[in-house]
Design a protein around this motif. Structure first.
Motif, mmCIF file in Angstrom:
data_model
loop_
_atom_site.group_PDB
_atom_site.id
_atom_site.type_symbol
_atom_site.label_atom_id
_atom_site.label_comp_id
_atom_site.label_asym_id
_atom_site.label_seq_id
_atom_site.Cartn_x
_atom_site.Cartn_y
_atom_site.Cartn_z
ATOM 1 N N CYS A 131 39.392 42.918 46.105
ATOM 2 C CA CYS A 131 39.526 44.329 45.767
ATOM 3 C C CYS A 131 39.734 45.210 46.982
ATOM 4 O O CYS A 131 40.081 46.370 46.845
ATOM 5 C CB CYS A 131 38.410 44.842 44.876
ATOM 6 N N HIS B 19 40.844 43.183 36.564
ATOM 7 C CA HIS B 19 41.072 43.465 37.975
ATOM 8 C C HIS B 19 42.515 43.875 38.269
ATOM 9 O O HIS B 19 42.977 43.827 39.405
ATOM 10 C CB HIS B 19 40.671 42.294 38.880
ATOM 11 N N HIS C 34 33.569 46.760 37.049
ATOM 12 C CA HIS C 34 34.717 46.597 37.947
ATOM 13 C C HIS C 34 35.945 46.139 37.157
ATOM 14 O O HIS C 34 36.743 45.351 37.664
ATOM 15 C CB HIS C 34 34.332 45.597 39.037
ATOM 16 N N HIS D 292 32.408 40.586 49.167
ATOM 17 C CA HIS D 292 32.869 39.912 47.950
ATOM 18 C C HIS D 292 32.139 38.596 47.747
ATOM 19 O O HIS D 292 31.593 38.031 48.689
ATOM 20 C CB HIS D 292 34.373 39.624 48.044
ATOM 21 N N ASP E 140 31.546 42.462 45.255
ATOM 22 C CA ASP E 140 32.534 42.629 44.190
ATOM 23 C C ASP E 140 33.103 41.333 43.630
ATOM 24 O O ASP E 140 33.113 40.293 44.281
ATOM 25 C CB ASP E 140 33.698 43.472 44.724
ATOM 26 N N ASP E 141 33.654 41.482 42.431
ATOM 27 C CA ASP E 141 34.479 40.500 41.707
ATOM 28 C C ASP E 141 33.633 39.406 41.048
ATOM 29 O O ASP E 141 33.162 39.583 39.948
ATOM 30 C CB ASP E 141 35.560 39.881 42.600
HETATM 31 ZN ZN LIG Z 1 37.583 43.680 43.232
#
Ligand SMILES: [Zn+2]
Length: 279
Positions: A28, A163, A159, A248, A110-111
Motif C-alpha cells: 500500500c 486493495h 483497508h 506491512h 497493513d494488508d
Molecule cells: Zn495496503
C-alpha cells in the motif's frame, strides 16, 4: 548480431521471471511485494534471534522470550488526549501525524497477505499497541491468524476488500469497498472498524465522504514507513510526536517491527494506541 543480443535479453528476462515464480504486487505504499503468503506453521530458521521454541503454540514460548535482547523497552503510554482532527473535503480528518504534544507514536501494519509466523511472538513480547489495517482479500485464507494478534492487543481496522486504488471511482464503488470491508471485519473479529486507510495511501474527496458515511472517524496516511528493516523518513530523520508509522505484513516482519520500535525509542517516544485518540 542484433537478433542474437535481443534473443539473449529475452532468455535472461525469462530466467528472471522463472526465478521470481510469483508476480510482484505493490504494497500500500507502492513498494513491490514479492513472495507469497507464508504458512503460519513454517519457521524462519534463517532469522537471527528466532529460536526453535518460537512457534504458534503459546506453551512453547518460554519467558522472557526469544526477542528479549532485540526489543526496546518503553514506558507506558500516557493517558490519551483525544482529538477531533481537522475534517478535509467535507469528509473526515486525513491524518499522517496525530495533532498531539504527547511523547507518543503509532505503529500501523497493513494488508495481511504474508502471515509471518513470528508476528504473534513479537507482539506478545513487545507489549506495545498496534493497529492493523487489513484487506479482506489478503486475510480471507486465514482470518484466525489475525484473531491471534487481536487477542494479543492489536486493533483491527479497515483497508478495503480488494486493495484496488480508490481514487477516481464513484461514490458507490468506494463505499462498497470501505463499508464492505468494515462490515466483514466486524463479523470476523467482533468489532467493526472505525478507522480507515485507503490502499496506497491514495484518496480523493469522495473517499473521505464515503469513509465517513461508512462510520469511519478518521483516515490515515503516514510520516514514516518501514521496509527491509529500515525506517524511511519523509521529513527529519527522527520520529516526531504523533507520527503514524507504516509497515506491512511482509517476509521481513521481524526486522521491520524491531526497526519501527527502535525508531520510536531513539526519538524518546512511546508507542500508543491510535484508537484512543480518535474514538
Ligand atoms: Zn495496503
Amino acid at each position: 548480431m542484433l537478433v542474437r543480443v535481443v534473443k539473449m535479453r529475452w532468455i535472461r528476462l525469462l530466467a528472471v521471471a522463472l526465478l521470481l515464480a510469483t508476480p510482484l504486487v505493490a504494497d500500500c505504499d507502492g513498494t513491490p511485494r514479492g513472495g507469497r503468503a507464508r504458512s503460519a506453521g513454517a519457521h524462519p530458521s534463517a532469522l537471527p534471534g528466532a529460536g526453535p521454541s518460537a512457534t504458534s503454540s503459546p506453551s512453547a514460548s518460554p519467558s522472557p522470550g526469544v526477542y528479549a535482547d532485540r526489543l526496546p523497552r518503553f514506558d507506558k503510554a500516557p493517558p490519551a488526549v483525544r482529538t477531533a482532527g481537522a475534517v478535509e473535503d467535507g469528509g473526515l480528518p486525513w491524518v499522517a501525524r496525530v495533532p498531539t504534544d504527547q511523547r507518543v507514536a503509532f505503529i500501523t501494519i497493513d494488508d495481511g497477505w504474508v502471515k509471518h509466523p513470528e508476528a504473534a511472538e513479537l507482539l506478545r513480547e513487545a507489549h506495545v499497541p498496534v493497529t492493523l489495517f487489513l484487506t479482506i482479500n489478503a486475510i480471507s485464507d486465514n482470518p484466525g491468524y489475525f484473531r491471534t494478534l487481536q487477542d494479543l492487543g492489536a486493533v483491527i481496522e479497515a483497508h478495503t476488500i480488494t486493495h484496488n486504488k480508490l481514487t477516481g471511482l464513484s461514490y458507490d464503488a468506494q463505499r462498497r469497498e470501505i463499508c464492505g470491508s468494515a462490515d466483514q471485519l466486524g463479523e470476523l473479529y467482533g468489532q467493526r472498524p472505525t478507522l480507515f486507510r485507503p490502499p496506497f495511501g491514495e484518496k480523493d474527496a469522495t473517499t473521505l465522504r464515503a469513509a465517513r458515511d461508512c462510520g469511519m472517524k478518521a483516515a490515515f496516511f503516514w510520516k514514516e514507513s518501514v521496509n527491509q528493516g529500515n525506517v524511511w523518513y519523509q521529513e527529519v530523520k527522527v520520529v516526531q510526536p504523533g507520527d503514524i508509522i507504516l509497515m506491512h505484513f511482509r517476509d521481513q516482519f521481524v526486522e521491520d517491527f524491531i526497526a519501527a520500535l527502535r525508531g520510536i525509542k531513539a526519538a524518546g517516544l512511546t508507542p500508543a494506541r491510535l484508537e484512543d485518540y480518535f474514538s
